[in-house]
Design an enzyme around this catalytic site. Structure first.
Site, short mmCIF file in Angstrom:
data_model
loop_
_atom_site.label_atom_id
_atom_site.label_comp_id
_atom_site.label_asym_id
_atom_site.label_seq_id
_atom_site.Cartn_x
_atom_site.Cartn_y
_atom_site.Cartn_z
N ILE A 63 42.03 7.39 53.31
CA ILE A 63 41.97 8.31 52.18
C ILE A 63 41.58 7.41 51.00
CG2 ILE A 63 44.50 8.10 51.91
CD1 ILE A 63 44.54 10.85 50.58
N SER A 64 40.56 7.83 50.24
CA SER A 64 40.06 6.97 49.16
C SER A 64 41.13 6.74 48.10
CB SER A 64 38.83 7.60 48.50
OG SER A 64 37.83 7.87 49.44
N GLN A 65 40.96 5.62 47.42
CA GLN A 65 41.84 5.24 46.30
C GLN A 65 41.75 6.32 45.21
OE1 GLN A 65 40.59 1.35 45.29
NE2 GLN A 65 41.85 1.24 43.44
#
Ligand code: SAH
Length: 220
Positions: A63-65
Site C-alpha cells: 500500500i503506497s506511503q
C-alpha cells in the site's frame, strides 16, 4: 471494522504533518481524512496505518506511503464526476481516496486475490462510485475509455501506449517511469489528438507494473 476517535485522531495528526510539509490541495487532504486507512491493512497491522510509510499487503505488494498517495492525487488534479482510471488497485486505498473527491473511479488489479479483497472493502465503505476490475491494466480499460485522468501506481520503464490512447484530449496521465530501483513521476497531458506534453517530478520507488493476470490460489 471500526473507525474510532483514536483512529480519527491519529489520521488527523498524520495528515496535518503531511500538509505542513508539502502543502497539497486541501481537497486531497480532506478526502484522505474521510477514508480510514487502517481498513486497508490487515487487523494486526492497524497501528502502522497512520505513519507515513508504505506497508506490505498480500502477494508481495505494498500500500503506497500516505504522502505519495497525497502527491499523486494532488498531481492528478481531479474534479467531481470526472472519470478516473487507476492501474494497480492493491489494497484499494488510493481508489477510495479518489472516490472521496467525487471521481467515478475504474480500478484494475492483476492479482485476483487483491482485487477481491479490495472489492469487499469498497462494498463495506459503500463506495458505489468505484468499479473494480481484475485484469492486466497495462492495456487500460478500452470499453470505458476515454478517461479524464489515468493514475498508475506501479513502476514502468515505458508508458503503455494503450493508456495514452485512452486519455481524453485535455486529460492527464500520472505514472512513475524509470528502472526498478527508482522512478520519476511523469505527468503527461494530452494536448491534442496526436500531441502530448510531459513534465517530471521527484524520485519514487513503486513495485513494478507486470504483464498478465495472476489467479487466486484455490486454498486462499
Ligand atoms: N494503489 C495501491 C498500491 C498499489 S501497489 C494502494 O492504494 O494500495 C501496485 C499494484 O499494482 C500491486 O497491487 C500490483 O499487483 C498491481 N499491478 C502491477 N502490474 C499491474 C498490471 N499490469 N495491471 C494491474 N495491476 C497491476
Amino acid at each position: 471494522m471500526e473507525d474510532t476517535y483514536r483512529h480519527k485522531g491519529m489520521r488527523k495528526r498524520l495528515l496535518d504533518e503531511i500538509q505542513a510539509k508539502y502543502h497539497y490541495a486541501p481537497k486531497v487532504i480532506e478526502a484522505m481524512y474521510k477514508i480510514p486507512r487502517h481498513f486497508f491493512l490487515d487487523g494486526a497491522f492497524e497501528e502502522f496505518a497512520y505513519t507515513d510509510k508504505a506497508f506490505p499487503i498480500d502477494e508481495q505488494q505494498t500500500i503506497s506511503q500516505p504522502s505519495t498517495v497525497a502527491y499523486q492525487t494532488h498531481l492528478l488534479d481531479i474534479s467531481p464526476r470526472q472519470h478516473v482510471l487507476e492501474i494497480g488497485t492493491g489494497s484499494g486505498y488510493q481508489a477510495a481516496v479518489l472516490a472521496a473527491i467525487g471521481a467515478r473511479v475504474y480500478t484494475v488489479e492483476r492479482h485476483e486475490q487483491l482485487h477481491l479483497k479490495a472489492k469487499t472493502i469498497f462494498d463495506f465503505l459503500s463506495l458505489g462510485s468505484v468499479r473494480a476490475f481484475f485484469g492486466d491494466g497495462s492495456k487500460g480499460l478500452g470499453e470505458f475509455a476515454p478517461f479524464d485522468r489515468i493514475l498508475v501506481t506501479a513502476a514502468t520503464s515505458s508508458v503503455p501506449p494503450a493508456l495514452l490512447k485512452q486519455l481524453i484530449v485535455g486529460g492527464k496521465l500520472v505514472i512513475p517511469v524509470g528502472n526498478t530501483h527508482e522512478q520519476k513521476m511523469h505527468i503527461i497531458t494530452r494536448t491534442g489528438n496526436h500531441d502530448y506534453e510531459t513534465s517530471t517530478f521527484g524520485r519514487f520507488k513503486f513495485v513494478p507494473l507486470l504483464r498478465g493476470k495472476n489467479y487466486k490460489h484455490p486454498n486462499n
